[in-house]
Scaffold this active site. Structure first.
Site, PDB file in Angstrom:
ATOM      1  N   LYS A 101       0.879  -1.165   0.000  1.00 53.94           N
ATOM      2  CA  LYS A 101       0.000   0.000   0.000  1.00 53.94           C
ATOM      3  C   LYS A 101       0.916   1.214   0.000  1.00 53.94           C
ATOM      4  O   LYS A 101       1.589   1.498   0.993  1.00 53.94           O
ATOM      5  CB  LYS A 101      -0.905   0.019   1.240  1.00 53.94           C
ATOM      6  N   ALA A 188      -9.574   5.355   3.589  1.00 55.15           N
ATOM      7  CA  ALA A 188      -9.572   6.499   4.505  1.00 55.15           C
ATOM      8  C   ALA A 188     -10.864   7.296   4.476  1.00 55.15           C
ATOM      9  O   ALA A 188     -11.457   7.510   3.428  1.00 55.15           O
ATOM     10  CB  ALA A 188      -8.412   7.446   4.247  1.00 55.15           C
TER      11      ALA A 188
END
Lengths: 259, 66
Positions: A101, A188
């Site tokens: 990531k 997020a």
């Protein structure tokens, strides 16, 4: 009802769960392990940090079976392409896969991505054979560039990391979905189960979250809520919702009225 | 000789290998990565890579993160 044929495919690997969960900020390692189990997540993010030289202290992997999950190392805390690349190389050496990531942050207050550095790092890492999942802005032009570079997915933010503000610009996410072919994963911003369901109803391939679960008053219960929300949102997307209308449309027939 | 280990100055014996250092620290080889002077040392070279005075060694692993 879970559709077992509806797999998430990233970088040639198949996953049943579309919920990806972070492993930071829990009250204890026991709680982390339990939340992960209840969430049903198969991909879990981890950070790369110095080993504690005091070996009497326990570490995360004493509590999590790395055979059960795919560990997705992140580059959290990196503010330059160079640092992110270095972190990814170390992660690959320490880990078991090429998946990373990739996040390159621009600013400590917002934790928004530095997209220029992100593109730079992504190019190098793809060339080195990494399967790159970039955390990025909810910007279709950027997402297309990341796709063209060879990223295996794009992970636009719904809102700032840890903010719990939800999907602030669903229209941007929709535009990204309509214009890139790689999986789009909202990373997020999710605060509650309905936020996760909204991301999935938009057509996202998955949702990645950490604080929404770890910071909840009952993280284990929230892990389950998120699992169900992602499944429900996916089913709702695939079922095809009704069009929005301004006026009512009666559900009971007018035929056979006796009044 | 002096080695900077994870940012801290340490005194080590001459001729110590990466494998020796990890054993001394009681760190298993699984799921750690080692950098010597910013260059990754592949696991296959832990036995033969000997440390030199002033080396900067980083030993990293996975911790909780988002």
């Amino acid at each position: 009802m879970t559709d077992n044929t509806d797999k998430l495919v990233i970088g040639g690997r198949e996953f049943n769960s579309r919920l990806m969960v972070g492993t930071g900020k829990y009250a204890s390692f026991e709680q982390t392990a339990r939340a992960l189990e209840v969430s049903g997540a198969e991909i879990i993010t981890v950070a790369v940090r110095r080993v504690n030289l005091d070996r009497s202290k326990e570490s995360l992997l004493d509590f999590i079976d790395p055979k059960k999950y795919m560990l997705l190392p992140n580059t959290a805390g990196c503010y330059t392409a160079e640092d992110a690349i270095r972190t990814c190389r170390l992660a690959r050496e320490a880990g078991m896969s090429d998946f990373v990531k990739l996040e390159v942050l621009g600013d400590e207050k917002t934790l928004f991505p530095d997209n220029e550095e992100l593109l730079k790092a992504a190019k190098v890492l793809v060339a080195e054979g990494f399967t790159v999942l970039p955390y990025c802005s909810d910007d279709v032009i950027l997402c297309k560039k990341l796709e063209d570079i060879g990223c295996a997915a794009v992970m636009p933010l719904g809102a700032p990391i840890g903010s719990g503000l939800g999907i602030r610009n669903p229209y941007n996410i929709r535009i990204i979905l309509e214009n890139v072919k790689v999986p789009v994963i909202v990373d997020a911003g999710v605060g509650s189960a309905s936020d996760a369901a909204i991301a999935m109803e938009l057509g996202c391939a998955g949702v990645l979250m950490n604080t929404a679960i770890a910071g909840a008053q009952d993280p284990i219960a929230m892990a389950e809520a998120m699992k169900l929300a992602v499944i429900a949102g996916r089913l709702s997307f695939k079922a095809g919702r009704i069009p929005r209308k301004l006026y009512a449309n009666a559900s009971s027939p007018l035929d056979g009225m006796f009044l | 000789m002096q080695i900077i280990l994870n940012g801290e100055k340490t005194e080590q014996q001459e001729g110590l290998s990466i494998a020796g250092l990890l054993a001394q620290l009681n760190i298993g080889l699984e799921r750690v990565a080692v950098e010597a002077n910013m260059e990754i040392v592949p696991k296959a070279k832990y036995e033969i890579h000997l440390l030199s005075d002033g080396d900067k060694i980083e030993i990293v692993h996975f911790v909780g993160g988002g």
